[in-house]
Motif scaffolding. Structure first.
Motif, PDB file in Angstrom:
ATOM      1  N   LEU A   1      12.094 -32.357  14.185  1.00  0.00           N
ATOM      2  CA  LEU A   1      12.975 -31.344  13.588  1.00  0.00           C
ATOM      3  C   LEU A   1      14.433 -31.775  13.561  1.00  0.00           C
ATOM      4  N   VAL A   2      14.702 -33.042  13.822  1.00  0.00           N
ATOM      5  CA  VAL A   2      16.090 -33.483  13.842  1.00  0.00           C
ATOM      6  C   VAL A   2      16.329 -34.626  12.849  1.00  0.00           C
TER       7      VAL A   2
ATOM      8  N   ASP B   1      13.423 -18.664  16.807  1.00  0.00           N
ATOM      9  CA  ASP B   1      14.826 -19.082  16.959  1.00  0.00           C
ATOM     10  C   ASP B   1      15.110 -20.476  16.397  1.00  0.00           C
ATOM     11  N   LYS B   2      14.139 -21.101  15.787  1.00  0.00           N
ATOM     12  CA  LYS B   2      14.311 -22.502  15.382  1.00  0.00           C
ATOM     13  C   LYS B   2      15.390 -22.723  14.307  1.00  0.00           C
TER      14      LYS B   2
ATOM     15  N   TYR C   1      18.184 -21.339  14.101  1.00  0.00           N
ATOM     16  CA  TYR C   1      19.451 -21.299  14.824  1.00  0.00           C
ATOM     17  C   TYR C   1      19.642 -22.565  15.661  1.00  0.00           C
ATOM     18  N   LYS C   2      18.553 -23.106  16.193  1.00  0.00           N
ATOM     19  CA  LYS C   2      18.645 -24.235  17.103  1.00  0.00           C
ATOM     20  C   LYS C   2      18.572 -25.601  16.407  1.00  0.00           C
ATOM     21  N   TYR C   3      18.020 -25.621  15.189  1.00  0.00           N
ATOM     22  CA  TYR C   3      17.904 -26.886  14.450  1.00  0.00           C
ATOM     23  C   TYR C   3      18.504 -26.728  13.052  1.00  0.00           C
ATOM     24  N   PRO C   4      19.787 -26.339  12.976  1.00  0.00           N
ATOM     25  CA  PRO C   4      20.386 -26.025  11.668  1.00  0.00           C
ATOM     26  C   PRO C   4      20.407 -27.211  10.713  1.00  0.00           C
TER      27      PRO C   4
ATOM     28  N   TYR D   1      14.236 -11.800  12.144  1.00  0.00           N
ATOM     29  CA  TYR D   1      15.218 -12.669  12.809  1.00  0.00           C
ATOM     30  C   TYR D   1      15.094 -14.107  12.305  1.00  0.00           C
TER      31      TYR D   1
ATOM     32  N   PRO E   1       3.956 -20.389  16.236  1.00  0.00           N
ATOM     33  CA  PRO E   1       4.003 -20.650  17.682  1.00  0.00           C
ATOM     34  C   PRO E   1       5.295 -21.336  18.144  1.00  0.00           C
ATOM     35  N   GLU E   2       6.018 -21.992  17.240  1.00  0.00           N
ATOM     36  CA  GLU E   2       7.286 -22.647  17.609  1.00  0.00           C
ATOM     37  C   GLU E   2       8.356 -21.657  18.041  1.00  0.00           C
TER      38      GLU E   2
ATOM     39  N   SER F   1       8.235 -29.970  12.651  1.00  0.00           N
ATOM     40  CA  SER F   1       8.035 -30.273  14.055  1.00  0.00           C
ATOM     41  C   SER F   1       6.611 -30.813  14.245  1.00  0.00           C
TER      42      SER F   1
END
Lengths: 229, 229
Positions: free
Chosen positions: B123-124, B147-148, B150-153, B179, B143-144, B39
């Motif tokens: 990140l995509v 949950d990243k 999970y959100k950017y598999p 997590y 700081p990102e 990112s």
């Protein structure tokens, strides 16, 4: 003429046509709409939940959340009692006007004053796809570094305001505020720039006040008066 | 059959062909190559400069840096005395194999042991474009948020290691390490995961040791022995 370029131009033109339809739908329902863009983890959802908390007493808010996967963010909006639609882009790196169009169909727009749209976390691609909303806001954050306006000019250019989030951790990072704002202003002379923290709430009053004023100006532009209800 | 899908498939196939050519060029010169993705602001350049500092005594390193604009990052590499090529993507959200191919032509590969490629901060999109390098590394940062994965598999899946940078500021953020790692491991069972800080140097020994081992294994796979020189 380059064939691939033609294809890209046609896609953008189709997107712009749908964006115009979205705008007409929003205006006919007097829904003031805001697109929030940022790098992953800059705090889009935190800004949205703080904004909802500040405004929901006197404003009917709805949310639309774009993510590659999961409904984590829309769940956070829904947990605050506002209607929230999740768009899973299925790998696509940005929201486009058609995705928003489909999401708008799932909301009762006559019952909405303010629509908050959370774009996919990405500092590049979302800037190329108009959605038809009234405001485009970029949320930067201190840990990302002060050089981002220089390195991602496409995203920093053409937005209606820049929020700089996470100023509560300024002490922990080597962040030159003056250098950052210089980059923002070079790309957008006179742009509204608001340092904020969703953790300490510093700067949030200014952001909320500014947003209320934008919404009021919007209603006046439609021939109505009064602040956001 | 959908015409647009066909176009995308053709582009990817062309990219993969050039990626294979890049790999052959790198192998013929015995250049071990690493693509660093992250990112914006996660610390790609900081990881690179720390890695150069740790290895440059006994390893001939070169850098290739992808950015939408500016040469800030390549300048930081060059300031450390290593050959560095800047790729300005002109708005494109990722490096592709052709961009790397052109950059490789500007390096004297016979004089390089280790090539560090810094992708565009995103990140995509970079996950969809093979470059032909030997390792793909994802740099996350505290700081990102936790949950990243999970959100950017798409980005978290299929990399060869995940570095979690900025652990020196863990105290300032609500970050659940368990997590986060659960998300990483769910997408990549058994993946190498290394928490690091380029500021405090915590965890850097492990990363440098692991990278040295990967480079040594690479030379062995080419039929040579010995650690990275």
């Amino acid at each position: 003429m380059n064939r691939q370029v033609t294809v890209v131009e046609n896609i953008l033109s189709a997107n712009d046509q749908i964006a115009e339809r979205n705008r007409a739908t929003l205006d006919s329902n007097r829904v003031f709409s805001v697109n929030l863009m940022a790098s992953p983890g800059a705090g889009k959802t935190s800004v949205i939940t703080s904004t909802v908390a500040a405004l929901q007493q006197d404003t009917r808010i709805a949310g639309i959340d774009g993510d590659l996967a999961t409904s984590i963010d829309a769940d956070r909006m829904a947990a605050m009692g506002i209607p929230a639609v999740q768009i899973n882009t299925g790998g696509s790196c940005h929201l486009d006007a058609l995705m928003l169009n489909k999401a708008l169909e799932q909301l009762s727009l006559a019952d909405v004053d303010l629509l908050l749209v959370e774009n996919v976390g990405n500092l590049v691609c979302p800037s190329s796809f108009a959605l038809g909303v009234h405001l485009n806001i970029l949320i930067a954050s201190v840990p990302e570094g002060d050089d981002k306006p220089y390195k991602y000019p496409g995203m920093y250019q053409g937005v209606d305001a820049v929020l700089l989030n996470k100023i509560d951790v300024l002490h922990a990072f080597d962040f030159d505020m003056e250098y950052f704002e210089l980059g923002v202003q070079a790309l957008n002379p006179g742009l509204m720039f608001m340092p904020i923290s969703c953790t300490s709430n510093e700067g949030m009053d200014k952001w909320i006040g500014w947003l209320r004023q934008q919404a009021a100006d919007y209603l006046i532009s439609l021939g109505e008066t009064g602040a956001i209800r």
